[in-house]
Design an enzyme around this catalytic site. Structure first.
Site, PDB file in Angstrom:
ATOM      1  N   ARG A 165      44.884  30.273  42.526  1.00 16.32           N
ATOM      2  CA  ARG A 165      44.267  31.604  42.420  1.00 16.32           C
ATOM      3  C   ARG A 165      43.994  31.929  40.952  1.00 16.32           C
ATOM      4  O   ARG A 165      42.888  31.733  40.457  1.00 16.32           O
ATOM      5  CB  ARG A 165      45.182  32.661  43.072  1.00 16.32           C
ATOM      6  CG  ARG A 165      44.449  33.918  43.515  1.00 16.32           C
ATOM      7  CD  ARG A 165      44.245  34.969  42.424  1.00 16.32           C
ATOM      8  NE  ARG A 165      45.510  35.437  41.852  1.00 16.32           N
ATOM      9  CZ  ARG A 165      45.572  36.188  40.754  1.00 16.32           C
ATOM     10  NH1 ARG A 165      44.461  36.555  40.130  1.00 16.32           N
ATOM     11  NH2 ARG A 165      46.744  36.560  40.259  1.00 16.32           N
ATOM     12  N   HIS A 180      54.947  37.720  35.555  1.00 16.39           N
ATOM     13  CA  HIS A 180      53.681  36.977  35.516  1.00 16.39           C
ATOM     14  C   HIS A 180      53.216  37.003  34.066  1.00 16.39           C
ATOM     15  O   HIS A 180      52.824  38.047  33.555  1.00 16.39           O
ATOM     16  CB  HIS A 180      52.675  37.665  36.441  1.00 16.39           C
ATOM     17  CG  HIS A 180      51.325  37.021  36.456  1.00 16.39           C
ATOM     18  ND1 HIS A 180      50.940  36.131  37.433  1.00 16.39           N
ATOM     19  CD2 HIS A 180      50.272  37.114  35.611  1.00 16.39           C
ATOM     20  CE1 HIS A 180      49.707  35.723  37.194  1.00 16.39           C
ATOM     21  NE2 HIS A 180      49.274  36.302  36.091  1.00 16.39           N
ATOM     22  N   CYS A 222      42.300  36.040  32.658  1.00 14.45           N
ATOM     23  CA  CYS A 222      41.573  37.043  33.433  1.00 14.45           C
ATOM     24  C   CYS A 222      40.099  37.067  33.036  1.00 14.45           C
ATOM     25  O   CYS A 222      39.774  37.139  31.854  1.00 14.45           O
ATOM     26  CB  CYS A 222      42.193  38.420  33.210  1.00 14.45           C
ATOM     27  SG  CYS A 222      41.349  39.716  34.143  1.00 14.45           S
ATOM     28  N   ASN A 254      47.725  31.228  31.855  1.00 10.28           N
ATOM     29  CA  ASN A 254      49.083  31.523  32.287  1.00 10.28           C
ATOM     30  C   ASN A 254      50.069  30.593  31.592  1.00 10.28           C
ATOM     31  O   ASN A 254      49.700  29.529  31.099  1.00 10.28           O
ATOM     32  CB  ASN A 254      49.202  31.295  33.800  1.00 10.28           C
ATOM     33  CG  ASN A 254      48.386  32.282  34.600  1.00 10.28           C
ATOM     34  OD1 ASN A 254      48.899  33.250  35.117  1.00 10.28           O
ATOM     35  ND2 ASN A 254      47.083  32.042  34.695  1.00 10.28           N
TER      36      ASN A 254
END
Lengths: 306, 306
Positions: A19, A210, A243, A252
């Protein structure tokens, strides 16, 4: 706060590459490639995998057809398969295909909320309250998170009070887990410690983090959080991601680096580094570039030069 | 252990780019370039700069002519200028040109000692004892450190007892500071905490850490050490460096990332990030490649895309 002995506190990693990892990639992943990626990740030993999101495929084309994806992946009994939902339509889709775990996120930044969710923070909060209640009433496991919980690329500091206000709503809706997301990768370990302490004051729910690695602080934040008793972390293999609506935001935290950090300290993650490195190499081959995570790169370089 | 309040514990950074940063670069730095680099770093606000080493120029050509370098750099009164010494000849050279601060290092790994220092660990220990005594008798400020204190690329685990044995010798020789060097970048935060605790049991001398970022753990190690009360750190701007005698070892922790970590938590380092980024950009231009540090890269990318 009394913590369990270190050895008993195994780490729970949610792999987000299918994702958050690929949603912003300019090179498209076919449905078959997404299925292969998720199946390969399932074999690595993750406790949870975020397989995709139920969002508008016109806005995020890489996330189209998540229903088909969920239907066609291998379902390992020990893995929980999750997806991101941001609105009513997304929730309907997720429920219709029988998702057992759903993540809901709202942004603590007004500017980011409008760019990412296409609505104000207040609208997102009101809308999400209804979504959480509906999901829980349908027996789904629910994670609810706050994006930009440690700062915003557009607005700078985000007052912790605003984050805590959202978490109070999550708690009132009986969610199963709270996620604090450093969406732009601006948080430092002291902020992480302070916010976790304040969240603990209002809830005993499991907290997950996260983290993005914009300034290289992500592993420090992981470690600081772990010292505070947090043992759930999202990560993307290879350090994929970023993002689409935040310029300059890095990927990430790399899953293999989180796994290696804990395993090197004798703390179990359940994840096979060897299998995970193979997944990273497959993705690098497809994308035609090296990914930023340290472990896969260093491990291979060391093997070659020793 | 009672620590000073956070605000009073300012951070002491030793910038090592002119030594550990460039010694392994295949592109040569002229004496003029090394002088310019050191002068630029002096203006950034560092408390100490390691300008070079007094070693065999046939083995490490980038470190030739350190006497001339020391003579020709601008000497800022608030900066301490240091150099690395590994043997008697190096010490003679350092003393002859009036160095006010000298660093001595021995390796806790037999294999690395033979590759790096050309002698066994026992020989290095015996030799260094004499060097430390001589340097102290001449009124020089002395830092003594253990390389591979957290593990060895060739030998794996390094028993902490071996490191502590060396530190006892340093203490007996009345050195001014103890350095724990993660030369191959293999240490994790738990190891850092454990070793610092054990060093504290035998000495109250200031401890500094020298960290490489092989697996991305360096900033976590910085943070873990700081939480233990350590406030002295070596770093190389841009994340330059890597030991020429350890295959696969990555560069030093990037100075600008260490500075940014602390400054973002409200802890003063005295270092100007703006000036430091300019130094990194100058080095990148000379080397014709991007350096691994996060701050300079991210900062510029964010400015461009905002």
């Amino acid at each position: 706060m009394s913590l369990m002995p270190v050895k008993e506190r195994s780490i729970f990693i949610e792999e987000d590459a299918p994702r958050d990892g690929i949603q912003n990639e300019s090179i498209p992943f076919t449905l078959e490639e997404r299925i292969s990626l998720i199946n390969a990740l399932s074999s690595c030993g993750f406790k949870r995998i975020q397989i995709g999101s139920f969002v508008n495929p016109l806005r995020v084309p890489q996330m189209a057809d998540t229903e088909k994806l969920y239907e066609r992946i291998e379902h390992y009994p020990e893995v929980s398969y999750s997806a991101l939902v941001l609105n009513e339509k997304g929730l309907e889709r997720a429920l219709a295909c029988g998702m057992e775990h759903i993540s809901f996120f709202i942004s603590a930044s007004e500017t980011h909320s409008r760019k990412n969710n296409n609505c104000s923070v207040k609208e997102a909060v009101d809308r999400t309250r209804g979504l959480l209640e509906k999901a829980k009433s349908r027996g789904v496991q629910v994670q609810a998170g706050v994006m930009n919980a440690f700062g915003c690329h557009f607005e700078g500091n985000v007052p912790p009070e605003r984050v805590l206000e959202m978490i109070r709503i999550f708690v009132a809706c009986h969610v199963d887990e709270i996620n604090l997301a450093d969406t732009a990768g601006l948080g430092n370990p002291k902020q992480v410690e302070d916010l976790i302490e304040r969240v603990r004051d209002i809830s005993e729910l499991p907290i997950s983090l996260h983290l993005h690695d914009t300034y290289g602080f992500a592993l420090s934040n992981v470690y600081a959080a772990w010292k505070m008793g947090v043992d759930r972390f999202d990560a993307c293999c290879g350090g994929l991601g970023g993002c689409p609506f935040i310029p300059g935001a890095a990927g990430n935290v790399a899953t293999e680096d989180v796994v290696h950090l804990f395993e090197s300290m004798g703390i179990s993650t359940g994840v096979s580094l060897e299998k995970l490195v193979a997944v990273v190499q497959t993705i690098e081959k497809k994308l035609g570039r090296s990914l930023p995570g340290h472990y896969a790169r260093t491990h291979c370089r060391t093997l070659q030069t020793s």
